[in-house]
Design an enzyme around this catalytic site. Structure first.
Site, mmCIF file in Angstrom:
data_model
loop_
_atom_site.group_PDB
_atom_site.id
_atom_site.type_symbol
_atom_site.label_atom_id
_atom_site.label_comp_id
_atom_site.label_asym_id
_atom_site.label_seq_id
_atom_site.Cartn_x
_atom_site.Cartn_y
_atom_site.Cartn_z
ATOM 1 N N HIS A 1 4.626 -1.301 6.960
ATOM 2 C CA HIS A 1 6.056 -1.142 7.206
ATOM 3 C C HIS A 1 6.714 -0.676 5.909
ATOM 4 C CE1 HIS A 1 5.770 -5.085 5.421
ATOM 5 N NE2 HIS A 1 7.073 -5.270 5.395
ATOM 6 N N ASP B 1 8.071 -3.621 -1.061
ATOM 7 C CA ASP B 1 6.859 -4.212 -1.670
ATOM 8 C C ASP B 1 5.566 -3.651 -1.086
ATOM 9 O OD1 ASP B 1 7.875 -5.716 0.565
ATOM 10 O OD2 ASP B 1 6.441 -7.319 0.158
ATOM 11 N N HIS B 2 5.674 -2.806 -0.048
ATOM 12 C CA HIS B 2 4.470 -2.239 0.570
ATOM 13 C C HIS B 2 4.340 -0.735 0.347
ATOM 14 C CE1 HIS B 2 3.524 -5.976 2.864
ATOM 15 N NE2 HIS B 2 4.792 -6.181 2.545
ATOM 16 N N HIS C 1 9.015 -7.836 12.629
ATOM 17 C CA HIS C 1 9.415 -8.083 11.238
ATOM 18 C C HIS C 1 10.786 -7.449 10.918
ATOM 19 C CE1 HIS C 1 8.673 -9.199 7.113
ATOM 20 N NE2 HIS C 1 8.656 -7.960 6.687
ATOM 21 N N ASP D 1 3.203 -8.494 6.899
ATOM 22 C CA ASP D 1 4.451 -9.178 7.237
ATOM 23 C C ASP D 1 4.781 -9.169 8.739
ATOM 24 O OD1 ASP D 1 4.231 -8.727 4.573
ATOM 25 O OD2 ASP D 1 6.311 -8.160 4.248
HETATM 26 ZN ZN LIG Z 1 6.047 -7.837 2.168
HETATM 27 ZN ZN LIG Z 2 8.253 -6.994 4.838
#
Ligand SMILES: [Zn+2]
Ligand SMILES: [Zn+2]
Length: 302
Positions: A64, A68-69, A141, A209
């Site tokens: 996603h 942070d990804h 999410h 997540d």
């Molecule tokens: Zn994350």
């Molecule tokens: Zn996330």
């Protein structure tokens, strides 16, 4: 002999990286494939430290578009351009990925010397060879989010000893045996089932997540390795729900329900860094064979 699957944990932190944990990234190697699942900030140095070559990446799977990804994507694309990357790079992600990639390539206007193919997936197989396939499932999410599985198919193999003893000639006859057909050679009948055995495939599932949902367990069913978002322990159940994440205990429940063989907890929040035992114990209430991922951990599946 089947080829090995190697998994490299290149980033295992939650939203905020720490001295010990980089933003999310997992590299899965199988034969010529090097599949990067998420591409957190700092990923290039993680490749260097792990002595891995980013030019060998064949596909990037994005769970996603939370920062942070994905913050590592422009950096790695730029490095590939500077390093003479000469393959087509395939990038897969949930709905919106094409638009985000278009914007990203416009903003970070590097000299792109290779082709990038971006595909969106929101459930089902999205890449398949005769040997393995990649599959996605929608998660919950707040924004479009996918879980992924890498699945090596079951195979039929010839029992070499029996073949040698039978003195059957190599070639189309053996091919038929392997395909499950009985054959006749020199007037003698040979049954396929006497010469062929089934080699079970392998499955690696990556659930980052997400809020707990009913789609996870069926999707990751029978995983040899199940890698799961473990942002909270069940002590902080409410917080996990509020932020649409899993707890370690829920990861354990999923592993148990899906009859997975091994559970690896990742996406570890800094609040647990000095108390990893809490996360581990929480998951182990449900599923014994649980481990916590650390940056640069390697896992080999034979
Ligand atoms: Zn994350
Ligand atoms: Zn996330």
């Amino acid at each position: 002999m089947a080829s090995k699957i190697k998994i490299y944990f290149l980033g295992t932190s939650a939203q905020i990286p720490t001295a010990k944990r980089n933003h999310s990234a997992i590299l899965l190697n199988y034969e010529g494939e090097n599949i990067l699942i998420d591409c957190g900030e700092g990923i290039q140095r993680q490749f260097r430290i792990a002595k891995l070559n980013p030019c060998k990446i064949t596909r990037i799977l994005i769970s996603h578009w939370h920062s942070d990804h994905v913050l590592g994507i422009p950096g790695i694309l730029s490095t590939l351009a500077l390093s003479g990357y000469n393959k087509i790079l395939y990038i897969y992600g949930p709905r919106g990925t094409k638009e985000f990639m278009r914007d990203l390539l416009r903003v970070f206007n590097f000299q792109k010397k290779y082709e990038i193919v971006v595909e969106e997936t929101s459930g089902g197989k999205f890449y398949e060879t005769k040997d393995f396939y990649l599959e996605s499932e929608r998660m919950h999410h707040g924004i479009p989010t996918n879980a992924y599985s890498f699945v090596i198919k079951d195979k039929f193999r010839l029992n070499k000893n029996k073949i040698q003893k039978s003195k059957l000639p190599f070639g189309p006859l053996l091919k038929k045996l392997k395909e499950g057909k009985d054959i006749i050679h020199d007037g003698k009948r040979y049954k396929s089932k006497d010469f062929v055995y089934e080699e079970k495939g392998k499955k690696v599932s990556i659930v980052l997540d997400t809020l707990m949902n009913e789609r996870i367990a069926p999707f990751v069913k029978d995983s040899d390795i199940l890698i799961c978002d473990s942002s909270f322990s069940s002590e902080n159940n409410e917080e996990a729900r509020e932020h649409l994440h899993l707890t370690a205990k829920q990861c354990g429940e999923i592993a148990k329900k899906s009859k997975s063989k091994k559970l690896i907890l990742t996406h570890i929040s800094q609040r647990y860094e000095n108390n990893l035992k809490e996360l581990l114990a929480d998951a182990k209430k449900e599923f014994k064979e649980t481990h916590i991922a650390h940056d640069f951990d390697e896992l080999v599946i034979r």
